[in-house]
Design an enzyme around this catalytic site. Structure first.
Site, short mmCIF file in Angstrom:
data_model
loop_
_atom_site.label_atom_id
_atom_site.label_comp_id
_atom_site.label_asym_id
_atom_site.label_seq_id
_atom_site.Cartn_x
_atom_site.Cartn_y
_atom_site.Cartn_z
N GLN A 44 -0.23 -1.27 -3.81
CA GLN A 44 -0.13 0.04 -3.16
C GLN A 44 -0.06 1.21 -4.14
O GLN A 44 -0.32 2.34 -3.75
CB GLN A 44 1.09 0.05 -2.23
N HIS A 64 -13.05 -3.70 -0.25
CA HIS A 64 -14.44 -3.49 -0.65
C HIS A 64 -15.42 -4.00 0.41
O HIS A 64 -16.44 -3.39 0.69
CB HIS A 64 -14.72 -4.18 -1.99
N ASP A 77 -8.24 0.87 -5.33
CA ASP A 77 -8.85 0.77 -6.67
C ASP A 77 -8.10 1.62 -7.70
O ASP A 77 -7.89 1.20 -8.83
CB ASP A 77 -10.31 1.24 -6.65
N ARG A 102 12.83 -1.44 -7.27
CA ARG A 102 12.19 -2.64 -6.75
C ARG A 102 10.68 -2.43 -6.78
O ARG A 102 10.16 -1.53 -6.11
CB ARG A 102 12.65 -2.91 -5.31
N HIS A 147 3.87 -9.55 -3.27
CA HIS A 147 3.83 -8.49 -2.26
C HIS A 147 2.38 -8.35 -1.79
O HIS A 147 1.76 -7.30 -1.92
CB HIS A 147 4.40 -7.19 -2.82
N ASN A 191 7.71 -10.84 -0.22
CA ASN A 191 7.98 -9.70 0.63
C ASN A 191 7.40 -9.93 2.02
O ASN A 191 6.20 -10.12 2.19
CB ASN A 191 7.34 -8.42 0.07
N GLU A 192 8.25 -9.94 3.03
CA GLU A 192 7.85 -9.97 4.44
C GLU A 192 6.82 -11.03 4.79
O GLU A 192 5.69 -10.71 5.20
CB GLU A 192 7.30 -8.59 4.85
N ASN A 333 14.29 -5.91 5.06
CA ASN A 333 13.53 -4.69 5.33
C ASN A 333 13.74 -4.31 6.79
O ASN A 333 13.55 -5.15 7.68
CB ASN A 333 12.03 -4.89 5.09
N TYR A 335 13.02 -1.00 9.58
CA TYR A 335 12.45 0.32 9.82
C TYR A 335 12.70 0.84 11.23
O TYR A 335 12.86 2.02 11.44
CB TYR A 335 10.93 0.30 9.60
N GLU A 402 14.06 -2.51 1.89
CA GLU A 402 13.20 -1.41 2.33
C GLU A 402 13.79 -0.77 3.58
O GLU A 402 14.25 -1.46 4.49
CB GLU A 402 11.77 -1.87 2.69
C1 LIG Z 1 -14.06 -0.90 -12.22
O1 LIG Z 1 -14.19 -0.33 -10.94
C2 LIG Z 1 -14.66 1.01 -10.94
C3 LIG Z 1 -14.64 1.49 -9.50
O2 LIG Z 1 -13.30 1.56 -9.06
C4 LIG Z 1 -16.05 1.04 -11.55
O3 LIG Z 1 -16.51 2.37 -11.61
C5 LIG Z 1 -16.00 0.45 -12.96
O4 LIG Z 1 -17.30 0.37 -13.48
C6 LIG Z 1 -15.38 -0.93 -12.94
N1 LIG Z 1 -15.17 -1.40 -14.31
C7 LIG Z 1 -15.46 -2.61 -14.70
C8 LIG Z 1 -15.11 -2.92 -16.12
O5 LIG Z 1 -16.00 -3.43 -13.98
#
Ligand SMILES: *[C@@H]1O[C@H](CO)[C@@H](O)[C@H](O)[C@H]1NC(C)=O
Ligand SMILES: *[C@@H]1O[C@H](CO)[C@@H](O)[C@H](O)[C@H]1NC(C)=O
Ligand SMILES: *[C@@H]1O[C@H](CO)[C@@H](O)[C@H](O)[C@H]1NC(C)=O
Length: 497
Positions: A44, A64, A77, A102, A147, A191-192, A333, A335, A402
């Site tokens: 996260q 992705h 990412d 944590r 997690h 976690n959970e 946790n 909420y 949490e």
């Molecule tokens: C890692 O991911 C990013 C996109 O988040 C990309 O632009 C980049 O080329 C990637 N790097 C490698 C080493 O694969």
């Protein structure tokens, strides 16, 4: 008296921008030994999903492959880029004055293919630097081993539905104890499990298997085995030389009967056993194994549906003993609260957790809302949850791992202060009046982060993160001033907007 005046003065100054001020009244104080912390999780916040030898996790590949399953079609990412900005995060915690942090370790950052034949040096370096930075600043690391970011290569073997994963998890845990054992004050294996077994194998969280009433039970079974095995390995190989403790984090929303009828009371207690007892009973009850009601209902419904064996697997006698008592403390946790009514629906041939549990879950529309559909503000449910745990499992040692609330973007988060204040008062009552054995409270979360399938739309942070800025700029919300008061003084500031 002197310190009180100082506190009121600084708060007044700090909160001027938020047009809040504090007044002096009788104060709610926690014991001196009580600890306050903040929490995050690797996927996260870290970002850096593909750098320096890290393997892919199921959340990398899921976001992705299925952007449409994420509310804002975004990924983790980069997230809050804490992989690069962790020193900044530690500075925020220093400002808060929390006693511990944590966070979780990304399994594929340590073991790129999930197995311990190849250890990624950069992963070891990263977490060592983070822990050193924390310890230098007098903040204790509390670490979650899992997690939700499972190495993708292990998901290709069936992930948590494949029994072999318990062995691989033990190997991973051993790498963690060996490399970080002397720096970590408390470990949480998972976690959970309720969330990731139901969400991942019975719903639309990664890996998105949607096989409720079947794969979720296989997942839970192997998670419980893996947890017990790690705890016994820890006892055998590390307990004597490490000053640490090992527990597990379970999520427990309070489940209140919808009506004052006997049926609904039974339905609510059954729901507590299904949602919480599923994982808590095997570890924390004096007899171990799954809750009887869960065993009975799933066995009988499976039979009616024509299955030759129960959809809920059986533990061996050795496994029951191995898992029973396998925790030094319970991470809880909490909420929100739900209502439970007895379901009048006929059982269909389609397996599902909801049908096995047999209750209709709802929330009162009058309960104050948050920015998450599932999260209504119901502080009294916290006290009831803690008392239920106390009664069911002989008052175990508990850390609240949490508690928190999502609100829309913005720095003047008065409603977050109200949420924390309300829940901390309920916790205080549970400790002082009901003698529940709770010794720590962790706010979720330190900073805004990637909220799983909700993307960046739901914000839980004491600090706001500008996800559009290249530096992922962190800005303090007024709740961070409030929580700093709490963490430093162990008393709730008296405030009034
Ligand atoms: C890692 O991911 C990013 C996109 O988040 C990309 O632009 C980049 O080329 C990637 N790097 C490698 C080493 O694969
Ligand atoms: C939460 O906030 C976002 C952004 O303002 C909004 O799109 C979403 O509908 C909100 N969700 C709820 C449950 O209020
Ligand atoms: C981002 O961080 C860099 C390095 O700390 C700094 O030079 C730059 O001014 C920052 N940019 C913004 C927009 O804050």
């Amino acid at each position: 008296m002197y310190s009180r005046i100082v506190i009121v003065f600084t708060l007044f100054v700090a909160l001027e921008a938020g047009s809040a001020h504090y007044v002096t009244q009788e104060r709610v104080c926690f014991p001196e030994s009580f600890q306050f912390g903040v929490a995050t999780a690797s996927y996260q916040i870290e970002g850096a999903w593909n750098v320096s030898g890290k393997g892919e996790s199921i959340w990398d590949s899921y976001t992705h492959m299925y952007p449409e399953r994420i509310f804002d079609h975004k990924t983790g990412d980069v997230a809050a880029d804490s992989y690069h900005l962790f020193k900044e995060d530690v500075k925020l915690m220093v400002k808060l004055g929390v006693q511990y942090y944590r966070f979780s370790i990304s399994w594929p950052r340590i073991l790129p293919n999930g197995l311990s034949n190849e250890i990624n040096k950069d992963g070891i370096r990263y977490y060592n630097e983070l822990m050193d930075e924390l310890i230098q600043n007098n903040i204790q690391p509390m670490v979650t081993m899992y997690h939700w970011d499972l190495p993708k290569s292990l998901q290709e073997l069936g992930g948590w539905t494949n029994p072999i994963i318990a062995d691989y998890f033990v190997d991973y845990a051993r790498v963690l104890f060996n490399n970080f054992g002397n720096k970590v004050s408390a470990w949480l294996t998972f976690n959970e499990p309720l969330s990731f077994c139901q969400g991942g194998y019975g719903g639309l969280d990664a890996p998105g298997d949607q096989a409720s009433g079947f794969e979720d039970y296989l997942c839970g079974h192997n998670v419980l085995r893996a947890h017990g095995m790690v705890y016994r390995m820890y006892q055998e190989e590390f307990e004597a030389k490490l000053l640490t403790s090992v527990g597990i984090t379970l999520d427990f929303s309070w489940l209140e009967p919808a009506m004052e009828s006997l049926e609904d009371k039974i339905a609510a207690e059954t729901a507590r056993q299904f949602f919480f007892g599923w994982f808590a009973h095997p570890i924390f009850s004096s007899i171990g194994d799954y809750p009887q009601i869960m065993r009975k209902r799933i066995d009988s419904i499976s039979k009616k549906q024509g299955f030759h064996r129960s959809r809920l697997p059986y533990f061996t006698t050795e496994e029951i003993e191995m898992i029973r008592g396998s925790a030094d403390f319970l991470g809880l946790n909490h909420y929100t609260t739900y209502l439970v009514a007895k379901s009048k629906k006929k059982i269909s041939s389609e397996p599902s957790f909801a049908a096995d549990m047999g209750g209709i879950i709802s929330q009162k529309s009058s309960w104050p809302k948050s920015n998450s559909t599932w999260l209504k503000v119901v502080p009294w449910g916290f006290r009831l949850s803690l008392n239920w745990v106390k009664r069911a499992y002989n008052n175990p040692l508990v850390v609240i791992t949490e508690n928190g609330v999502s609100l829309e973007k913005g720095l003047l988060d008065k409603r977050r202060i109200e949420y924390i204040d309300g829940y901390l008062k309920a916790l205080h009552t549970a400790i002082t009046k009901d003698h529940c054995n709770v010794y720590g409270y962790t706010y979720w979360s330190l900073i805004d982060n990637f909220e799983w399938t909700r993307g960046y739309s739901e914000r839980f942070g004491l600090y706001q993160v500008d996800f559009d800025s290249p530096n992922k700029t962190r800005k303090p919300r007024i709740s961070s001033e409030y929580y700093a008061r709490v963490a430093r003084t162990k008393c709730l500031p008296i405030w009034d907007f």
